[in-house]
Design an enzyme around this catalytic site. Structure first.
Site, PDB file in Angstrom:
ATOM      1  CE1 TYR A   1      -3.424  -2.762   0.224  1.00  0.00           C
ATOM      2  CE2 TYR A   1      -2.446  -3.250   2.536  1.00  0.00           C
ATOM      3  CZ  TYR A   1      -3.460  -3.533   1.412  1.00  0.00           C
ATOM      4  OH  TYR A   1      -4.088  -4.666   1.338  1.00  0.00           O
TER       5      TYR A   1
ATOM      6  CB  VAL B   1      -7.784  -5.816   4.116  1.00  0.00           C
ATOM      7  CG1 VAL B   1      -7.388  -4.214   3.512  1.00  0.00           C
ATOM      8  CG2 VAL B   1      -8.903  -6.389   2.988  1.00  0.00           C
TER       9      VAL B   1
END
Ligand code: GLU
Length: 308
Positions: free
Chosen positions: A243, A261
């Protein structure tokens, strides 16, 4: 490289040292089904490129691979339509924006490891319809993970399909600017299905070990991923896999990685091993806190940083 006993000791030490972080961070709840996990669950796998396996924690736990599927999407797009076509549709650069941001897209997504980029690479996977494309993805995952038990976690899929307005917007936007050529709804469907594939840490570490082995099976007999495709995939994982923290992470940990996630991280140390950690509590960027702590420690104690 260290022998397996020494590797085992260093893994144990890192796991013990990371225990103080096990209540830090939050699990992802924006996909409601992801909230139904044990937030303190932990597992880890280390697999050398010659196939030696070390398993730690609750290594039988299956979890949805979420963004780790972006690595598979990229590999398949590159194999199916080639580098030139892929990078005419998606960029190669990291981004400071969140993984599901629609903001940085102008003419194409920044890279294949954020949502907009992976929705793009999903649109480049060959197959007559979603069913056939997803079947090919599952077959590829089974091959690379050396598993006959690749799951499709339907509850996770249904839960995300009901709530994924941002990804739907991204898919429609990409369609409107001509990046996606097929139906936006079908590509979104494939993207979410791929995120909902269920694997355990051993299966994910096996995929990582195959990539660490230059795309060859761990018995050395078969080229499972084209070498050129491995090269591109590992470079992009290094630059964009964690990310908007990818640069910081690369300095700290120093090997290509991809997180999701649901709390998984895969790490690839070329010529040495593949690693997977699972711990669902995340930091603000969406990376597993405990996973990062362990990878950072073993990078030093096992000398895994590829830059020094
Ligand atoms: N399915 C998730 C989403 O699109 C994946 C996100 C991630 O793991 O980074 O929001």
């Amino acid at each position: 490289m260290k022998n397996l006993k020494e590797v085992d000791e260093k893994l144990e030490r890192a796991i013990i040292n990371s225990e103080i972080y096990k209540f830090d961070g939050e699990i992802a709840t924006y996909i409601p089904e992801l909230a139904n996990v044990d937030s303190e669950n932990f597992a880890m796998a280390y697999i050398s490129t010659s196939g030696e396996v070390l398993l730690k924690g609750n290594s039988k736990t299956k979890f949805s691979i979420q963004s780790i599927s972006k690595v598979i999407d990229l590999i398949m797009a590159l194999e199916d339509v080639g580098e030139d076509k892929v990078f005419s549709k998606v960029g190669k650069e990291p981004t400071e924006y969140k993984f599901n941001s629609i903001r940085p897209i102008s003419d194409k997504a920044a890279n294949p490891l954020i949502n907009a980029g992976a929705i793009t690479t999903c649109s480049l996977i060959n197959g007559a319809d979603v069913e056939e494309k997803f079947k090919r993805v599952l077959e590829k995952v089974a091959l690379l993970s050396n598993s006959d038990d690749v799951l499709f976690l339907e509850e996770v899929y249904n839960s995300e399909m009901k709530t994924t307005d941002i990804n739907r917007s991204i898919a429609y936007y990409l369609k409107s600017i001509g990046i996606i050529e097929d139906s936006a709804d079908e590509i979104l469907d494939l993207y979410v299905r791929n995120c909902s594939i269920g694997l355990d840490v051993k299966e994910l570490a096996w995929i990582a070990a195959v990539l660490a082995n230059g795309g060859k099976s761990l018995d050395g007999k078969e080229q499972l991923v084209d070498r050129e495709v491995v090269k591109i995939t590992l470079a992009l994982m290094s630059a964009c896999g964690m990310y908007e923290e990818s640069g910081k992470y690369l300095i700290e940990v120093g090997f290509p990685s991809k997180s999701g996630v649901s709390g998984g991280i895969i790490g690839i140390i070329p010529g040495v091993c593949g690693i997977c950690t699972y711990s669902p509590r995340l930091d603000n960027s969406g990376n597993s806190i405990r996973g990062k702590k362990i990878l950072s420690e073993i990078s030093k104690t096992l000398d895994l940083n590829i830059f020094i």
